[in-house]
Write a protein that holds these residues in place. Sequence first.
Motif, short mmCIF file in Angstrom:
data_model
loop_
_atom_site.label_atom_id
_atom_site.label_comp_id
_atom_site.label_asym_id
_atom_site.label_seq_id
_atom_site.Cartn_x
_atom_site.Cartn_y
_atom_site.Cartn_z
N THR A 243 132.70 22.57 20.67
CA THR A 243 132.27 23.42 19.58
C THR A 243 131.22 24.40 20.06
N ALA A 244 130.44 24.01 21.04
CA ALA A 244 129.39 24.88 21.58
C ALA A 244 129.70 25.23 23.03
N LYS A 245 129.68 26.53 23.32
CA LYS A 245 129.88 26.98 24.70
C LYS A 245 128.55 27.10 25.43
N VAL A 246 127.46 27.18 24.65
CA VAL A 246 126.13 27.28 25.24
C VAL A 246 125.24 26.22 24.60
N LEU A 247 124.58 25.42 25.43
CA LEU A 247 123.63 24.41 24.94
C LEU A 247 122.22 24.96 25.14
N THR A 248 121.45 24.99 24.07
CA THR A 248 120.11 25.57 24.14
C THR A 248 119.06 24.54 23.74
N PHE A 249 118.05 24.40 24.61
CA PHE A 249 116.94 23.51 24.36
C PHE A 249 115.65 24.30 24.64
N ASP A 250 114.53 23.67 24.47
CA ASP A 250 113.26 24.34 24.73
C ASP A 250 113.17 24.78 26.19
N ARG A 251 113.24 26.11 26.43
CA ARG A 251 113.14 26.72 27.75
C ARG A 251 114.27 26.32 28.69
N LEU A 252 115.36 25.80 28.13
CA LEU A 252 116.52 25.43 28.94
C LEU A 252 117.79 25.88 28.23
N MET A 253 118.63 26.63 28.95
CA MET A 253 119.90 27.10 28.41
C MET A 253 121.01 26.75 29.40
N ASP B 139 128.31 19.20 36.01
CA ASP B 139 129.12 18.39 35.09
C ASP B 139 128.33 17.22 34.52
N LEU B 140 127.53 16.59 35.38
CA LEU B 140 126.72 15.45 34.93
C LEU B 140 125.67 15.91 33.93
N LEU B 141 125.00 17.02 34.22
CA LEU B 141 123.98 17.55 33.32
C LEU B 141 124.59 17.91 31.96
N VAL B 142 125.72 18.61 31.97
CA VAL B 142 126.38 19.01 30.72
C VAL B 142 126.80 17.79 29.91
N HIS B 143 127.39 16.81 30.58
CA HIS B 143 127.88 15.63 29.87
C HIS B 143 126.75 14.93 29.13
N MET B 144 125.59 14.81 29.75
CA MET B 144 124.48 14.14 29.11
C MET B 144 123.82 15.04 28.06
N ALA B 145 123.76 16.35 28.35
CA ALA B 145 123.10 17.27 27.42
C ALA B 145 123.89 17.43 26.13
N LYS B 146 125.18 17.17 26.15
CA LYS B 146 125.99 17.24 24.94
C LYS B 146 125.63 16.14 23.95
N SER B 147 125.01 15.07 24.46
CA SER B 147 124.66 13.93 23.61
C SER B 147 123.20 13.53 23.84
N PRO B 148 122.26 14.37 23.42
CA PRO B 148 120.83 14.05 23.63
C PRO B 148 120.46 12.71 23.02
N GLY B 149 119.72 11.93 23.77
CA GLY B 149 119.27 10.64 23.26
C GLY B 149 120.23 9.49 23.52
N THR B 150 121.48 9.81 23.86
CA THR B 150 122.46 8.77 24.14
C THR B 150 122.21 8.17 25.52
N VAL B 151 122.17 6.87 25.60
CA VAL B 151 121.94 6.19 26.86
C VAL B 151 123.28 5.93 27.54
N PHE B 152 123.42 6.42 28.76
CA PHE B 152 124.64 6.21 29.54
C PHE B 152 124.34 5.27 30.70
N SER B 153 125.21 4.30 30.90
CA SER B 153 125.07 3.44 32.08
C SER B 153 125.61 4.21 33.29
N ARG B 154 125.22 3.79 34.46
CA ARG B 154 125.72 4.44 35.67
C ARG B 154 127.23 4.32 35.75
N GLU B 155 127.75 3.17 35.37
CA GLU B 155 129.19 2.95 35.42
C GLU B 155 129.92 3.89 34.47
#
Length: 232
Positions: free
Chosen positions: A131-141, A164-180
């Motif tokens: 739904t979002a092509k651009v993720l925007t946070f405080d001083r981070l786009m 890819d790793l940064l985007v995957h996590m940034a799409k779900s702020p606050g979600t805890v992902f295991s390494r696996e």
Amino acid sequence: MINTKVLVADDDPNVCEIIRLFFSKQQIDLVVANDGKQALELVEKEIPDLIVLDVMMPHMDGFEACREIRKKWDTPIIMLTAKDEEFDRVLGLELGADDYVTKPFSPRELVARIRAILRRTQPREKQEEDTAKVLTFDRLMIDIEKREVLAADEKISFRPKEFDLLVHMAKSPGTVFSREQLLEQIWGFDYFGDARTIDVHVKKIRQRLQVLPYECIHTVWGIGYKFGVDEA
């Protein structure tokens, strides 16, 4: 694997011959380099789809060759390391290698890893719709479509898997992902590496985003990582 070209750099002619025989049955075109310097020359000349680098080679070892290749190309790299040499495996990943195979190895395992990496790195015709092509946070786009990151008004370059790793996590702020989970979601379920791959890539992301006054990826001890820009 038709029309796939793989560059193998190893100074052991017996290893190269075994690989050549097995690759021919898998319809993989093999290009052989006898040392790291020759590997650099052949990368530019042959433009392989994937590179296999032995760590121990004359004139220029696999680590130095990997470092030099990464200055110009994002071609997937597999390192051939000595058995149980954890330092070699970690250093290879930190220098930009995508995977490693420990010696002695079976040609079948090497081909399986090559197949897995090429499946992950080949462009997908269509990624899942966002739904979002651009993720925007405080001083981070993060521009997903252009694969660009702007941090504190500074354009930051990321390697493909780091982005890819940064985007995957940034799409779900606050979600805890295991390494696996991250290994499976970013590298694929058939990835042969271990969880240390995630630690190495998170370290690289943190280093690249040091221009920000806060940390974006937070360690959740005993579990994994989560994304958030509003935490101390």
